[in-house]
Design an enzyme around this catalytic site. Structure first.
Site: not given
Ligand code: G3P
Length: 214
Positions: A27, A56, A82-84
């Site tokens: 996402t 996310a 965790v998307k960074l």
């Protein structure tokens, strides 16, 4: 190659899951904005359907903010990644989260050296954006090939997640180039099973059968 769905639509996630080939979901802020729903609530719903990695994304651009958001995201479900962003602060957050055992997806990767650095920092996934490079006249697929070469040169374990996939030709060439994962919209996943000769052949089989047996 693993296939992820690139969508925040719960209907799309259920449809892809029902096909039996869904390995994960990605996402981003644009995708969740289209849905006009609470991000945390929707992520929990997606994780209820898909047990593979669900990315996310953080909205913060500074290290402290990314770490705060990451702490909230990982509480949602054990399969949250965790998307960074692939920035200096994103790199620092990637290393700090990897040290705590949190899986990360470093997004907005447009050059091989970003992929090299995030792999050194312990990223679980790196997301090179193929379509957006094509949009500006570069060869997005070449980025997949060069990251593959560099990762293989050094035995780097970060998975190459090809993103910004717009059509089946992108998907096919990602598999040929050795991407570990490709994340695509539902229409691209569905289009993989379409061919006019399949439709025509099926029509003829059924017509022949009907002619013989009524
Ligand atoms: O996974 C990233 C993707 O959502 C970006 O796709 O088509 O907006 O470049 P696109």
């Amino acid at each position: 190659m693993e296939i992820y769905l690139d969508s925040a639509s719960l209907d799309d996630v259920k449809a892809a899951h029902d096909l039996g080939i869904l390995d994960g979901v990605t996402t981003n802020p644009t995708l969740i904005a289209k849905e006009k729903v609470d991000y945390a609530k929707r992520l929990a719903e997606i994780c209820g359907v898909c047990k593979g990695p669900v990315s996310a994304e953080v909205i913060s651009t500074d290290f402290a903010g990314m770490m705060r958001e990451a702490a909230d995201h990982v509480k949602i479900a054990p399969n949250i990644v965790v998307k960074l962003p692939s920035t200096l602060d994103g790199l620092k957050a990637c290393k700090a989260l990897a040290d705590k055992g949190v899986r990360t997806n470093l997004t907005l990767c447009f050059q091989t050296l970003q992929a090299l650095m995030v792999a050194k920092a312990g990223a679980f996934l790196v997301s090179p954006f193929i379509g957006r490079l094509d949009d500006v006249g570069e060869d997005g697929m070449e980025l997949i090939r060069t990251i593959r070469t560099v990762y293989d040169n050094y035995g780097m374990k970060t998975k190459i997640l090809a993103a910004s996939i717009r059509h089946t030709n992108h998907l096919l060439h990602c598999a040929i180039a050795g991407a570990d994962v490709a994340t695509c919209p539902l229409n691209v996943i569905q289009a993989c099973m379409k061919h006019p000769l399949t439709d025509a052949g099926l029509e003829r089989f059924l017509a022949d059968y009907k002619k013989a047996f009524g």
